[in-house]
Design a protein around this motif. Structure first.
Motif, short mmCIF file in Angstrom:
data_model
loop_
_atom_site.label_atom_id
_atom_site.label_comp_id
_atom_site.label_asym_id
_atom_site.label_seq_id
_atom_site.Cartn_x
_atom_site.Cartn_y
_atom_site.Cartn_z
N LYS A 94 16.11 49.32 39.62
CA LYS A 94 16.16 50.65 39.82
C LYS A 94 14.87 51.36 40.45
O LYS A 94 14.03 50.51 39.86
CB LYS A 94 16.85 51.21 38.55
N ALA A 95 14.98 52.54 41.19
CA ALA A 95 13.49 53.09 41.10
C ALA A 95 13.29 53.65 39.65
O ALA A 95 13.98 53.89 39.02
CB ALA A 95 13.68 54.21 42.45
N ALA A 96 12.05 53.68 39.62
CA ALA A 96 11.50 54.36 38.58
C ALA A 96 10.03 55.19 38.72
O ALA A 96 9.35 54.70 40.01
CB ALA A 96 10.83 53.07 37.54
N PRO A 97 9.87 56.06 38.15
CA PRO A 97 8.48 56.93 38.30
C PRO A 97 7.35 55.90 38.40
O PRO A 97 7.16 55.27 37.36
CB PRO A 97 8.66 58.10 37.18
N TRP A 98 6.27 56.41 39.14
CA TRP A 98 4.96 55.68 39.15
C TRP A 98 4.12 56.50 40.18
O TRP A 98 4.61 57.42 40.80
CB TRP A 98 5.12 54.23 39.56
N ASP A 134 11.06 59.01 42.57
CA ASP A 134 11.46 59.49 41.38
C ASP A 134 10.39 60.11 40.63
O ASP A 134 10.81 60.47 39.55
CB ASP A 134 11.96 58.32 40.59
N GLN A 135 9.29 60.14 41.06
CA GLN A 135 7.98 60.93 40.24
C GLN A 135 8.34 62.33 40.35
O GLN A 135 8.47 63.00 41.28
CB GLN A 135 6.72 60.47 40.56
N ALA A 159 8.56 74.89 37.98
CA ALA A 159 9.90 73.95 37.67
C ALA A 159 9.42 72.67 38.33
O ALA A 159 8.54 72.13 38.99
CB ALA A 159 11.02 74.46 38.75
N LEU A 160 10.30 71.69 37.37
CA LEU A 160 9.89 70.27 37.89
C LEU A 160 10.75 69.77 38.99
O LEU A 160 12.07 70.00 39.00
CB LEU A 160 10.34 69.58 36.66
N VAL A 161 10.36 68.80 39.88
CA VAL A 161 11.29 68.26 40.94
C VAL A 161 10.74 66.94 41.17
O VAL A 161 9.52 66.55 41.31
CB VAL A 161 10.92 69.35 42.26
N PRO A 162 11.75 66.12 41.59
CA PRO A 162 11.25 64.72 42.05
C PRO A 162 10.57 64.80 43.51
O PRO A 162 11.17 65.49 44.45
CB PRO A 162 12.51 63.87 42.16
N ALA A 163 9.70 63.76 43.59
CA ALA A 163 8.85 63.92 44.78
C ALA A 163 9.57 63.69 46.08
O ALA A 163 9.38 64.46 47.15
CB ALA A 163 7.65 62.95 44.81
N ALA A 211 2.69 53.38 35.34
CA ALA A 211 3.27 54.44 34.69
C ALA A 211 2.42 54.54 33.31
O ALA A 211 2.03 53.42 32.97
CB ALA A 211 4.59 53.86 34.63
N LEU A 212 2.40 55.75 33.09
CA LEU A 212 1.45 56.00 31.83
C LEU A 212 2.52 56.59 30.80
O LEU A 212 3.44 57.09 31.06
CB LEU A 212 0.61 57.49 32.26
#
Length: 331
Positions: free
Chosen positions: A158-162, A232-233, A251-255, A277-278
């Motif tokens: 799965k894709a994940a934020p990084w 997905d970040q 607002a927040l939005v995925p890149a 990933a932090l």
């Protein structure tokens, strides 16, 4: 994230790898459409070991595995229209100890998938997979192949934020490239001041197909440089377009939702990427050259986000309304 035992175009991992991998999943992504029957991937050694991946638009994909004393062909009648375009993913999971296997074929982003199960698989050949992953290791790789890998995980990746290693993160010591951060360092956040970096996860991931990262263009997001992040970040955006659409200033939005080719775009220039990933112990907005990126601890809940995240149906009008000025908040 999966433990990649082999990954296309990545240097061989350190440490000994087993000659036979009795349990794992092979994953391959490639572009459609293909011009007739195609050998996507193939390698044969002098001692008779081989792996070949075929795709026939009329009969579907197949994987042939040959050991010195045995051979196994995994075949799937795709039942998917051969003229579809996009990115296709073929995955083969097996457990040779139990004696079962499962192959799945799907078109990413489309309601098109087929799956077959069977018994009596052969174990994966670890050295063969690693040789095939090496660009100079020999074998054949069709130009449509985006990436492939062998993972110990039984689940599809799965894709994940990084964020990219060179992303400048604001700390108490000033901007520090994300790849040089260490646990215990003080990270400046937009809302909650300085927070201690609890952990940092270094990852090597595919950078094509469903894993293609996004370049956030300056000066729309960062002040002085482009930033490389996963699709997905989540990041914080503001401006007249955001306020008009949502009634809120930020607002927040995925890149990935912003990749319109102007202010941001998908990046397919690299086969694999080094990234991090932090973990700050709670959801937080870290500052990177004026761009605010959301960090989440493992298992973090979407209900704890510091701003409202735009829903899928809000993304389409947002893209059409994006201005030609900065979208970053005043950090």
């Amino acid at each position: 994230m999966p433990d990649w035992l082999a990954l296309s175009d990545r240097e061989a991992p350190q440490g000994a790898r087993p000659a036979q991998i009795a349990r794992g999943m092979f994953v391959l992504e490639f572009r459609l459409p293909l011009d007739g029957p195609t050998v996507l991937l193939s390698l044969q050694t002098e001692d008779g070991r081989a792996l070949s991946v075929f795709h026939d638009p009329d009969t579907g994909p197949a994987i042939l595995v040959r050991a010195p004393t045995a051979q196994r062909r995994y075949r799937l009648d795709s039942r998917i229209a051969p003229d579809l375009t996009g990115v296709a993913r073929l995955s083969l999971w097996l457990d040779a100890g139990v004696g079962i296997w499962r192959m799945r074929y799907q078109i990413l982003g489309a309601n098109a998938a087929a799956e077959v199960r069977g018994a009596g698989p052969l174990p994966f050949d670890g050295p063969l997979m690693q040789q095939l992953s090496d660009r100079i290791g020999g074998g054949h790789r069709h130009p449509s192949v985006l990436w492939f890998g062998l993972t110990s995980s039984p689940d599809l990746p799965k894709a994940a934020p990084w964020i990219g290693l060179n992303t400048p993160i604001e700390t108490v010591l000033g901007p520090v490239p994300a790849g040089q951060l260490r646990p215990g360092m003080g990270i400046r956040t937009l809302d909650t001041g300085v927070r201690t970096l609890k952990a940092i996860q270094h990852m090597t991931l595919p950078a094509a197909g469903s894993f293609a990262p996004v370049v956030l263009r300056r000066p729309f997001f960062a002040a002085e440089r482009d930033l490389l992040v996963s699709a997905d970040q989540m990041l914080l955006i503001c401006g007249a377009s955001v306020e008009y659409l949502t009634g809120e200033e930020e607002a927040l939005v995925p890149a990935g939702a912003l990749a319109d080719g102007r202010v941001a775009e998908r990046d397919n220039r690299r086969a694999v990427t080094q990234c991090v990933a932090l973990d700050l112990g709670a959801p937080a907005l870290v500052v990177a050259d004026g761009c605010c990126l959301l960090t989440m601890p493992p298992g973090g809940s979407q209900t704890d986000l510091p701003r409202r995240a735009l829903r899928d149906w809000e993304m389409v009008p947002l893209i059409s309304l994006l201005g030609r000025t900065s979208l970053r908040p005043a950090a």
